[in-house]
Write a protein that holds these residues in place. Structure first.
Motif, mmCIF file in Angstrom:
data_model
loop_
_atom_site.group_PDB
_atom_site.id
_atom_site.type_symbol
_atom_site.label_atom_id
_atom_site.label_comp_id
_atom_site.label_asym_id
_atom_site.label_seq_id
_atom_site.Cartn_x
_atom_site.Cartn_y
_atom_site.Cartn_z
ATOM 1 N N HIS A 41 18.246 25.516 -9.389
ATOM 2 C CA HIS A 41 16.951 25.377 -10.074
ATOM 3 C C HIS A 41 16.368 23.996 -9.855
ATOM 4 O O HIS A 41 17.060 23.077 -9.433
ATOM 5 N N ARG A 43 14.151 20.781 -11.569
ATOM 6 C CA ARG A 43 13.670 20.151 -12.801
ATOM 7 C C ARG A 43 12.606 19.123 -12.422
ATOM 8 O O ARG A 43 12.730 18.440 -11.426
ATOM 9 N N TRP A 51 10.055 16.909 -8.012
ATOM 10 C CA TRP A 51 11.077 17.884 -8.361
ATOM 11 C C TRP A 51 12.454 17.417 -7.887
ATOM 12 O O TRP A 51 12.579 16.825 -6.824
ATOM 13 N N VAL A 52 13.464 17.715 -8.678
ATOM 14 C CA VAL A 52 14.853 17.461 -8.299
ATOM 15 C C VAL A 52 15.561 18.813 -8.302
ATOM 16 O O VAL A 52 15.358 19.625 -9.212
ATOM 17 N N ALA A 53 16.384 19.070 -7.271
ATOM 18 C CA ALA A 53 17.084 20.360 -7.173
ATOM 19 C C ALA A 53 18.508 20.232 -7.705
ATOM 20 O O ALA A 53 19.201 19.252 -7.428
ATOM 21 N N TYR A 54 18.942 21.217 -8.486
ATOM 22 C CA TYR A 54 20.298 21.261 -9.027
ATOM 23 C C TYR A 54 20.984 22.519 -8.526
ATOM 24 O O TYR A 54 20.494 23.628 -8.742
ATOM 25 N N ALA A 55 22.114 22.326 -7.866
ATOM 26 C CA ALA A 55 22.845 23.457 -7.303
ATOM 27 C C ALA A 55 24.300 23.288 -7.683
ATOM 28 O O ALA A 55 25.078 22.688 -6.953
ATOM 29 N N SER A 56 24.671 23.775 -8.840
ATOM 30 C CA SER A 56 26.031 23.532 -9.339
ATOM 31 C C SER A 56 26.894 24.778 -9.208
ATOM 32 O O SER A 56 27.750 25.040 -10.014
ATOM 33 N N ARG A 58 28.862 25.619 -6.551
ATOM 34 C CA ARG A 58 29.990 25.563 -5.622
ATOM 35 C C ARG A 58 31.264 25.928 -6.355
ATOM 36 O O ARG A 58 31.756 25.202 -7.185
ATOM 37 N N SER A 100 20.634 24.468 -1.640
ATOM 38 C CA SER A 100 19.921 23.794 -2.732
ATOM 39 C C SER A 100 18.624 24.528 -3.044
ATOM 40 O O SER A 100 18.040 24.337 -4.107
ATOM 41 N N LEU A 101 18.166 25.328 -2.082
ATOM 42 C CA LEU A 101 16.939 26.108 -2.237
ATOM 43 C C LEU A 101 17.210 27.502 -1.687
ATOM 44 O O LEU A 101 17.777 27.631 -0.605
ATOM 45 N N TYR A 188 15.458 22.647 5.884
ATOM 46 C CA TYR A 188 15.111 22.880 4.486
ATOM 47 C C TYR A 188 13.680 23.408 4.459
ATOM 48 O O TYR A 188 12.793 22.829 5.102
#
Lengths: 366, 366
Positions: A41, A43, A51-56, A58, A100-101, A188
């Motif tokens: 997502h 934020r 925007w900052v991407a969060y990909a937690s 893994r 991440s996207l 990307y």
């Protein structure tokens, strides 16, 4: 260009590209058959306005490959499939397992700032089947194919209405955090025009509005006239250490006449860009007679449906070294203020690269 | 706060600061008596619309100090003077010998882009005489003094009409390129508002115009209400992993009520910020029981003479690690696109820092 579209057992897309016809019996493989369930997502960063991407997502995997296992090599041991099948092809593109996207992102968490599903795409581009190769060692028509592949990805990703910007790049070397040495890059695809390209397009747009010509086109003409920092030039392409280099060994590669995206390159421009790309990467590797790490990014027009006469496809290389044994760390003034301090003059670094002799058998400089 | 202004033999300024009276007989020293002749210049980067500083004046020096020589320690061997004299004082500030910005800059070279003398200042701030100390180990009234020193530098540098922005920061650890372990930071004073603070002030200004209150003030109130990511809070200061953290262990420290610059802090706010600063740096060092590297930058209002009700003094910490043994490299999406991808959720990293127990004798958390 020949290509062959496949679906991996875990649901990810794979596309093979080649200078030669591809055997239609080649089937996709994957190191894992578990479906990819990435759900990153975005934020909103209110102070920076970005925007900052969060990909937690893994997760620990039980996959335990043999030590010589290279996930980007064609599969040789069927017990441990890699990301790529066996067979004859030159370049392969597949969805990153840990994006991440992704267009599959959904239901972002609620937060005290605005959130969004991190729509977009993260693709891996394997440049060749040869794990020992580098961009500089590939044949010119192989590099020409790679430029076509970047064009195909730009077109396909850009056709999705959720995607506004397609950025191909290569992180190369342990110094920039890359532990997988098989020649590869990434793409990307963003659901917005990211801050750096947005800022460059803004400056380019202002210049275009005033002068009815391109800002980079103008700078290239001035670099040619100044003739101090040019690393390669032919009838359609140029490579130079820009007068305003932020990294000591920064180099830009561009077609001399502006085109908006990879899709707009003529065959001649593509062939000349391939020579420029090969020359620059060979000179980098020749400078200290060892593989030269860098971040290479290709900037082009957004895929937002609007016309972008101000855009000018080009690559920027950011090498992390400032001398053969010293890294340029990004610290206070670069990361916190955004003002780069360069302790080398672009003219001097250009001289070093100009002095690197590469075999004319490798690149016909005529 | 006591202070004592001196001039080094090579023409650079030195100012000593202390919680106690300073012996007026202390005289300045320098590793070299050659006059500093730095002449950096700025070049305009047309595509990014920003200035880049070039400082290619580092000359080979014949100076050969003994192995234990620490240029930031007080001079103990008069044959090899350091940057600082012997005597009782707490904090020292002097002009960097190799500045990227200096008010003495003159006659920039002509170029195909606009150039300017790189006016401004680069100062070194030695936090303590103790080479083994860190911000976390200093006494609270020593940290309070440091906050006053940053205020004094902001006032003095900001009074110069050529200086528009004063940025104190600390690069800490070999991971961010620092080889000199004596506790110290730097101050860059810019002849313009640099891109990152400019962007933040732009966002803060828009919010202020609409809401008549501060954007960071608003975010802090939301962080307090959300109560998930707070690392330290007292009546006047707060430290938290911001909801929009770009670095896994990013932390911000701020007075809860906005002040524009260090000069505007009340004694209570200063004392509370000192506790927040000590707590955060102790928790960082406690996390993996080893010194924790970071870039710490303090953002404040410009010194451009205008009122900045939108500004809100605060520190942002950018640590380079994402786990105890993995660095977060800035690569393609961060450096080329400007979109950060964080594979950790700020809530999770905040929990890790919240769980680090520090002795309440060290910081009274009341």
């Amino acid at each position: 260009m020949y290509s062959h579209k496949l679906l991996k057992p875990d649901g990810r897309h794979l596309k093979l590209y080649s200078r030669y016809p591809i055997d239609s019996k080649i089937a996709a493989v994957s190191p894992s058959n578990e479906p990819v369930q990435a759900n990153p997502h975005l934020r909103w960063h209110p102070l920076r306005g970005e925007w900052v991407a969060y990909a937690s997502h893994r997760q620990a995997r039980t996959f335990m490959p043999p030590p010589e296992y290279n996930p980007l090599a064609p599969t040789s041991n069927p017990t441990f499939p890699t990301e790529l099948p066996n067979g004859r092809y030159d370049v392969a593109v597949f969805d990153n397992r840990f994006p991440s996207l992704t267009l599959a992102a959904h239901n972002p968490p609620q937060s005290i700032v605005e959130t969004l599903p991190a729509h977009g795409a993260c693709e891996v581009v394997v440049f060749t089947q040869d794990p020992q190769a580098s961009l500089g060692s590939l044949e010119l028509d192989h590099l020409d194919l790679l430029l076509q592949v970047w064009g195909d990805r730009t077109r396909i990703l850009g056709e999705n209405s959720q995607i506004q910007y397609v950025l191909p790049f290569e992180n190369k070397g342990v110094e920039v955090g890359v532990t997988l040495h098989h020649p590869h890059g990434q793409i990307y695809a963003y659901p917005f025009i990211p801050p750096v390209p947005a800022q460059m397009l803004e400056m380019q747009g202002r210049f275009y509005a005033e002068h009815q010509r391109g800002l980079l086109q103008d700078l290239i003409q001035k670099e040619i006239a100044d003739n101090q920092r040019i690393i390669y030039q032919d009838e359609a392409a140029i490579a130079f250490v820009p007068v305003c280099a932020r990294y000591p060994y920064e180099v830009w590669i561009a077609p001399i006449q502006p085109v908006a995206t990879f899709c707009d390159l003529s065959a001649v421009q593509r062939s000349c860009l391939a020579k420029a790309l090969k020359t620059v990467t060979l000179k980098y590797d020749g400078l200290w007679q060892r593989p030269f790490p860098y971040l290479m990014a290709w900037f082009q027009a957004p895929t937002d449906g609007a016309a972008h006469p101000e855009a000018h496809l080009h690559a920027q290389f950011y090498p992390p070294y400032r001398t053969s044994d010293r890294l340029k760390y990004l610290a206070g003034t670069e990361l916190a203020a955004g003002m780069f301090a360069n302790d080398a003059l672009p003219e001097e670094k250009a001289k070093e690269l100009q002095a690197v002799v590469i075999s004319s058998e490798l690149v016909d400089m005529t």
